[in-house]
Design an enzyme around this catalytic site. Structure first.
Site, mmCIF file in Angstrom:
data_model
loop_
_atom_site.group_PDB
_atom_site.id
_atom_site.type_symbol
_atom_site.label_atom_id
_atom_site.label_comp_id
_atom_site.label_asym_id
_atom_site.label_seq_id
_atom_site.Cartn_x
_atom_site.Cartn_y
_atom_site.Cartn_z
ATOM 1 N N HIS A 164 19.402 -9.604 -48.681
ATOM 2 C CA HIS A 164 19.804 -9.630 -50.085
ATOM 3 C C HIS A 164 19.373 -8.338 -50.743
ATOM 4 O O HIS A 164 18.306 -7.812 -50.423
ATOM 5 C CB HIS A 164 19.145 -10.821 -50.799
ATOM 6 C CG HIS A 164 19.837 -11.183 -52.063
ATOM 7 N ND1 HIS A 164 19.564 -10.543 -53.244
ATOM 8 C CD2 HIS A 164 20.815 -12.079 -52.318
ATOM 9 C CE1 HIS A 164 20.351 -11.054 -54.176
ATOM 10 N NE2 HIS A 164 21.121 -11.982 -53.650
ATOM 11 N N ASP A 176 23.677 -18.422 -49.073
ATOM 12 C CA ASP A 176 24.849 -18.802 -48.280
ATOM 13 C C ASP A 176 24.487 -19.373 -46.912
ATOM 14 O O ASP A 176 25.346 -19.883 -46.210
ATOM 15 C CB ASP A 176 25.760 -17.580 -48.076
ATOM 16 C CG ASP A 176 26.394 -17.145 -49.379
ATOM 17 O OD1 ASP A 176 26.809 -18.030 -50.138
ATOM 18 O OD2 ASP A 176 26.462 -15.940 -49.647
#
Ligand code: ACO
Length: 422
Positions: free
Chosen positions: A300, A357
């Site tokens: 991320h 996700d």
């Protein structure tokens, strides 16, 4: 610390320092070019604060996420998605009367103009539902005037109609008749009913599935200046309408490095399953500097610690699958992959942890949501965040049309050679 000094070509300039309410510090370079003729260079905007915002706070080092000051863990445990929509968009937790009124408005605006059904009919059955979702959100402006005086009404319309659009796009893809919204059902139950009911049968919404959907939508509701939200702000900064700006956000979300990763994760886990459960092979591929392969659902831009949403979803995946009596080998593979990756130096050094996700797709699968619809559900969840950020940007006196600069590295001036002389 109120300013920083920059020395360029022997000349010193003072740059003001801004401090946010959580002590984040930024150097204000908005006058840099006019004072020096030089621009800041930051491809991918990893070091650029493009706005001030009071909506969402993230501390990526500590793994903290808060909407309007409320920790994501508390909202996920106790709030409803509709309440979170209100919180993000209007800036405070609703009173009981405010929430009742908001719910009522969302219930009354779920129908889409009958003529819009013709659009759905025009798509091939193989159309990806994100293509339909993006086109339909923008098309709302063709049916509902999208002028500044109607922004408040259009916010309600968008939130209410998006789930009808999402469910219709799924029904189109499987060739079933559309199921119309029902005013006696709440937001999540109504969506599930439109997705899964068929005219010949009675469909009762499972409370476990409705609760899981509520959680998933809350966890996706906002995430400050990510790619799709920055797109919404970018498009909106030209004073494009609400529907147009948010339609652009849906498109940005679709990419596999952003919201499209939830679909990619399931495809990756299926590949590992079909390849004899060899997780190490995929970890090695992701580490190989000569390969572009990445572990989807890992890494991320902001989190350099556990994504708090992934932590919540990992627990929820166990609970939801157990309650639904579903046993999914992909959950075992995912946990195994996480364990292998988190002990690997490559992932440790780069601080690559599972993101939102990674586990969401496994829950969607258990709920009966097809893989193609995962990113559409992400978009549905992210709507209140996009709306809140759009509204904040339009009301901010500092907003100018977003227009980055560049460092040109193309050809120097060249003389045109007519076609017949080349
Ligand atoms: N697998 C393997 N290596 C990775 C991964 C991954 N998933 N993510 C990052 N890396 C490596 C990069 O190769 C790079 O290594 P290097 O320093 O040796 O070159 C290093 O980690 C830093 O990666 P960047 O790409 O520079 O990080 P960036 O902040 O630009 O990208 C992103 C963040 C796009 C999320 C990235 O981690 C990624 O591609 N992840 C997979 C896709 C994904 O899951 N996206 C969903 C993100 S969450 C969301 O949008 C909802």
């Amino acid at each position: 610390m109120t300013s920083a000094t920059l020395t360029i070509n022997g000349k010193e300039i003072e740059l003001p320092i801004l401090e946010g309410s959580e002590h984040e510090v930024g150097i204000n370079i908005s006058k840099l070019r006019s004072q020096t003729g030089i621009v800041a260079y930051d491809p991918g905007y990893g070091n650029t604060g493009a706005c001030s915002s009071g909506i969402t706070f993230i501390d990526g080092e500590k793994g903290i996420l808060r909407y309007r000051g409320y920790p994501i863990e508390q909202l996920a445990e106790q709030a409803s998605f509709v309440e979170v929509c209100f919180l993000l968009i209007y800036g405070h937790l609703p009173s009981q009367a405010e929430l009742a009124d908001f719910r009522e408005q969302l219930t009354r605006h779920t129908l889409i103009h009958e003529d819009m059904k013709k659009f759905f009919e025009g798509y091939p059955p193989s159309a990806h539902p994100m293509a339909i979702m993006a086109a339909m959100v923008i098309s709302l402006s063709a049916y509902y005037p999208d002028t500044p005086d109607l922004v408040d009404l259009n916010i309600i319309r968008l939130l209410a109609k998006a789930k009808t659009i999402a469910a219709f796009s799924y029904k189109k893809s499987i060739g079933q008749p559309y199921v119309y919204p029902r005013n006696d059902l709440d937001y999540t139950a109504d969506f599930l009913h439109m997705m899964f009911a068929v005219p010949a049968e009675t469909y009762t919404v499972s409370p476990t599935i409705a609760k899981a959907l509520n959680l998933l939508l809350i966890l996706h509701a906002d995430h400050e200046q990510n790619c799709s939200t920055s797109t919404v702000r970018m498009v909106g900064s030209s004073q494009a309408s609400l529907f147009a700006s948010i339609g652009a956000g849906v498109c940005a979300l679709w990419g596999p490095l952003h919201g499209g990763a939830n679909q990619e994760v399931i495809q990756m886990l299926e590949m590992i399953r079909d390849d004899g459960m060899n997780t190490q092979k995929y970890v090695d591929m992701a580490k190989d500097p000569n390969s572009d392969y990445r572990l989807f659902g890992f890494g991320h831009r902001v989190y350099k610690n556990f994504d708090p949403r992934a932590r919540i979803l990992k627990g929820a995946a166990d609970e939801v699958l157990a309650e639904l009596g579903v046993s999914d080998p992909l959950l075992t593979i995912a946990k195994n992959l996480e364990e292998v990756a988190l002990q690997d130096d490559y992932f440790i050094q780069r601080k690559l942890y599972p993101n939102v996700d990674f586990y969401s797709g496994i829950i969607y699968r258990a709920m009966g949501i097809p893989t193609d619809m995962f990113t559409v559900l992400f978009a549905l969840g992210r709507l209140p965040g996009w709306i809140a950020q759009w509204k904040e940007m339009r009301g901010d006196a500092e907003t100018r049309i977003n227009r980055p600069r560049q460092i040109y590295n193309g050809s120097g001036e060249s003389t045109y050679v007519p076609l017949n002389q080349r």
